[in-house]
Write an enzyme that holds these catalytic residues in place. Structure first.
Site, PDB file in Angstrom:
ATOM      1  N   LEU A  64       0.828  -1.209   0.000  1.00 35.31           N
ATOM      2  CA  LEU A  64       0.000   0.000   0.000  1.00 35.31           C
ATOM      3  C   LEU A  64       0.864   1.263   0.000  1.00 35.31           C
ATOM      4  CD1 LEU A  64      -2.385  -1.539   2.625  1.00 35.31           C
ATOM      5  CD2 LEU A  64      -3.038  -0.999   0.261  1.00 35.31           C
ATOM      6  N   PRO A  65       0.271   2.406  -0.339  1.00 32.11           N
ATOM      7  CA  PRO A  65       1.077   3.632  -0.512  1.00 32.11           C
ATOM      8  C   PRO A  65       1.706   4.181   0.759  1.00 32.11           C
ATOM      9  CG  PRO A  65      -1.043   3.831  -1.657  1.00 32.11           C
ATOM     10  CD  PRO A  65      -1.115   2.597  -0.790  1.00 32.11           C
ATOM     11  N   THR A  95       6.285   0.605   1.943  1.00 36.16           N
ATOM     12  CA  THR A  95       7.371   1.314   2.598  1.00 36.16           C
ATOM     13  C   THR A  95       6.751   2.332   3.541  1.00 36.16           C
ATOM     14  OG1 THR A  95       8.853   1.033   0.721  1.00 36.16           O
ATOM     15  CG2 THR A  95       9.362   2.812   2.247  1.00 36.16           C
ATOM     16  N   LYS A 170      15.554  -0.325   4.458  1.00 37.82           N
ATOM     17  CA  LYS A 170      15.146   0.328   3.209  1.00 37.82           C
ATOM     18  C   LYS A 170      15.347   1.844   3.294  1.00 37.82           C
ATOM     19  CE  LYS A 170      12.103   1.095  -0.462  1.00 37.82           C
ATOM     20  NZ  LYS A 170      10.974   0.715  -1.271  1.00 37.82           N
ATOM     21  N   LYS A 245       9.280  10.808  -0.973  1.00 39.30           N
ATOM     22  CA  LYS A 245       8.563  10.111   0.110  1.00 39.30           C
ATOM     23  C   LYS A 245       9.554   9.403   1.032  1.00 39.30           C
ATOM     24  CE  LYS A 245       5.902   5.971   1.063  1.00 39.30           C
ATOM     25  NZ  LYS A 245       5.550   4.639   0.558  1.00 39.30           N
TER      26      LYS A 245
END
Lengths: 304, 304, 304, 304
Positions: A64-65, A95, A170, A245
């Site tokens: 998901l975003p 993420t 990440k 982001k």
């Protein structure tokens, strides 16, 4: 294996397809009917809610975003936790920030489920090819439990440590990436302005101490690396808004532990400038446009 | 071949020794009698001035701390240009600004000599082993003329383009290096503060898009790369003050062509802070000390 | 007038006391029983929940640490909206992000209430003296409605525009403040290192184009302004962690509209460094400690 | 009094005119014949060299672009020191680095002359009106000696301390100025993007802790201060390239004493970007163009 998959965007759809190809039974949910149909055409079972997708499966995967979507998908009345059986692991490949991971893991634990963060690198290309890298946070036993599922979608499945460390890995990698790309952009532009052939400069850096993925694989100066986005007008690749982001996640995480990230915060502003200039969908290596003069004449530089 | 060599410091001395080992006759000059004596013991001929060292030779090499020294060694009354024969090339392996190179090249040209910039990378280890990289600026014919001489001291002899581009290449590479090292320091410290094992984080970055020399070869976090200066208390390696000098050259050169170097200018301040803290002689990867809390407990960071 | 007041911290308590002094009847709520007791001793009525404090009053005021607290106080089962009568205005004097203001204003509007952002400047001193500045966002009529109430607690009641603009004004002012303070710290430290008497330098800046509140009223160099926190070991004043919070709001708001804030993002890292060094409770002008060498000898600087 | 004046540019010419108006006899030198003629028309005596201008006078004043010019004017064969009598003071009103001042002062001292640094603030307007501020470095007795001469050209004659401290004062003031202007530009642009009326925001900042000369006198947002360059398309005022020069002096001086100037170095890059964009001759408050979107619609920002 029966798997519930929630979130069929640019990354999620090819990942779910690879699960089907590997022979798993996949129940899918997405707000986009078109995205769902594509998967149904490939053999998946459409579900009307995350709850249904999470029912009667051996594993749930979310892609998901942002954290807000994960929260909602998990805990809404028709959410995953309303349908999932005790003991079934939830793998989140979104993420998001490590603090949210901890909150979600506690929430899941109260329902008797493990919540494993498993963000990916490799982009849409890697998702399609099944060659993603998964950075996995969770207990050793949870890792062993989900590894076979992830192996159907990726090539490297790395256990990073306890819950949240997948996201940490990440975020930290992309922090280096965002900084080094902007650094290479500065150096290549400076070299151009000072009169050296960019191909020569690129070759020197790539065999010297400045070498990095941002220079030897994704060099932001057009013509230096033929396969890099810079050589196709910065199309494809890893979008500026996605880098923005991730740098936001990095600086926010840094703030939460009072850890200074001088270069990271400045790099964030550079990509933010690009985004405000309307370049948010270009590959993030387009940040070099902030440095090069329009004509690229090498006669003095110019930021825009 | 008869070669004049001026400047017998940490780099110059082993370079001149390699010329002797290769069978060249070497005339040397340095302000330090001890440095001269070491070369004389190895077979070199001591000279009382740059002028003498440049007389009756087929090539002159200078290896000096900064442009002011090169200027003085060239043009003083007892300088190189006062003694050198027409047509003999002058190779300057100092790291200096490209604008000075052009001025010196014009000065030399008026005396009938070529002035070739040939700064090096590889450090004192490479100088001793004869494995330096030379980045050479000058005409193609001048490059061919000096290449055999440089080959006695280095492994990679790269022609970068016209006069000054050797320095441009070095400066731009070290600009990337200074930025990426500080970027890796930020990311490794952030990861530590967020609870991931630095070795795991290093391994992930080094196989992902954040990989760079500063991470996979010279990682600033102790214990990640056994052979890196970080694993021996930041001794040896490339000193912080040398990085500071090179970033000064980069930002000055950028100013001269009105080219912004946001990250470079900020990185310069970070190394300057280290230097003002008394860490100028530590390897530049010690910049991570600005980010890690003293105990390195990972419990929240801390800049010093 | 009957007023409900929720949040009796360092700012809220003296503000509520001034309402009592002005003759208002005040119903109070805070999680700290001690804080409530102080107000009760001064004549306030204690309430067991925000709901009760908001019941049967003509105005509700909240003064809370962050947006999450405001959200909870508003919309919990025993929150303000559960008790408040239609038409009663809610004044929020917390410093929060403009986006949350808009969300809260919509929420309140659905209950038939106006939600007016009215963050303050002036610190605990201004709160005690009743000389705060209120920066008010909301309709002109809402502003006129709440102005008399605010006048009991402050000296300047400024209408900034529509809902949220009170927060925008505060955030933007403090963005300038955080930057200019760090800028003055750099300049004063540089001057000291270069050998000028800080008092002389301060006097020159304060009558020249560098003059600013951070220099002429709150100069960070000890001894320049006798009444500044710098002259009392950085005690009192506006805490580093509060500045850090406000710069966080500024950079977050900037991110939301893709507006670059280069200096703001860097200043944020400087205060973050101070906070991670354990100086979060010192006045924010202590940021000069990042620049001055320990002894402050002026003999060459030193960042820590 | 008989005074030699060397350097009749935008600043020097009106300064020399004020000396004439005050009744001094002025001998002038400049490379521009037109500049010399203007002064001759006003009653000055033209000279063919700095040497001649410095001969048979009681005071010499230099007003030149950079340290290299001062060095040449002083020490050339036909320079000031070749003509000046022992004991005659040399006042240098150029803005140069403090280290050069020390070198020139030593050079002058060997000839039996004092060299007093006296850079100015106030711009061409102040030069014409005779209202400049002079920041003077030198001994107390030298200061008393030159004060009456400077009083004919300026309003505030400030003794900053020993030799070089006049330059230190100017550099440090302009360091604050360059930072605070860019800081105000960030805040005003952010406020605009977030929807507050810039005039309202300016008024709030100017009565709050963000107030500074860059906001209340020279606010970079058009329309906020009617008399500021921003309200006349950034014409006139203090040019971006001059600010860039002064920030270069500041960061260079900081480097010389290993003093970090994080915000100063970053601000320098911002003005450098403006200069590379062709805006070097606009008033430095035009730096706000890096932050505002073209239309200034407030709908989301945009860096250029």
């Amino acid at each position: 294996m029966k798997i519930g998959f929630i979130g069929l965007g640019n990354m999620g759809a090819p990942m779910a397809l690879n699960l089907l190809k590997a022979g798993h039974a996949v129940k899918v949910f997405d707000l986009s009917a078109a995205a769902v149909q594509t998967l149904v055409d490939a053999g998946a079972q459409a579900c009307g809610s995350p709850k249904t997708a999470a029912s009667d499966v051996e594993c749930v995967i979310t892609m998901l975003p942002a954290a807000a979507h994960v929260r909602s998908v998990l805990s809404a009345d028709d959410g995953v936790l309303a349908g999932i059986a005790t003991g079934v692991p939830i793998i989140d490949s979104s993420t998001i920030d490590p603090a949210s991971v901890k909150a979600f893991a506690e929430l899941a634990a109260r329902h008797g489920n493990s919540f494993i963060d498993a963000p990916v690198s490799g982009g849409t290309g890697g998702a399609a090819a099944g060659t993603l890298t998964f950075m996995v946070g969770g207990s050793a036993s949870a890792f062993e439990q989900v590894k076979p599922v992830l192996a159907a979608m990726g090539k490297n499945i790395v256990h990073c440590g306890d819950s949240g460390t997948g996201q940490v890995a990440k975020i930290c990698n992309n922090l280096v990436l965002g900084i080094s790309m902007a650094g290479v952009a500065e150096a290549m532009s400076l070299g151009e302005a000072l009169g050296i052939d960019p191909k020569v400069l690129g070759a020197i850096i790539n065999t010297s101490t400045g070498r990095c993925w941002s220079s030897d694989t994704y060099n932001p100066m057009p013509g230096v690396i033929d396969t890099a986005p810079a050589s196709r007008d910065y199309s494809g690749g890893f979008g500026t808004d996605l880098m923005l982001k991730d740098l936001g996640l990095a600086t926010d995480a840094a703030r939460s532990v009072r850890q200074p990230v001088y270069l990271g915060a400045l790099a964030q502003q550079l990509y933010q400038t690009m985004s405000s200039n309307g370049a948010g969908r270009l590959d993030f290596s387009a940040v070099i446009k902030l440095y090069r003069c329009e004509g690229g004449t090498g006669s003095g530089g110019g930021a825009r």
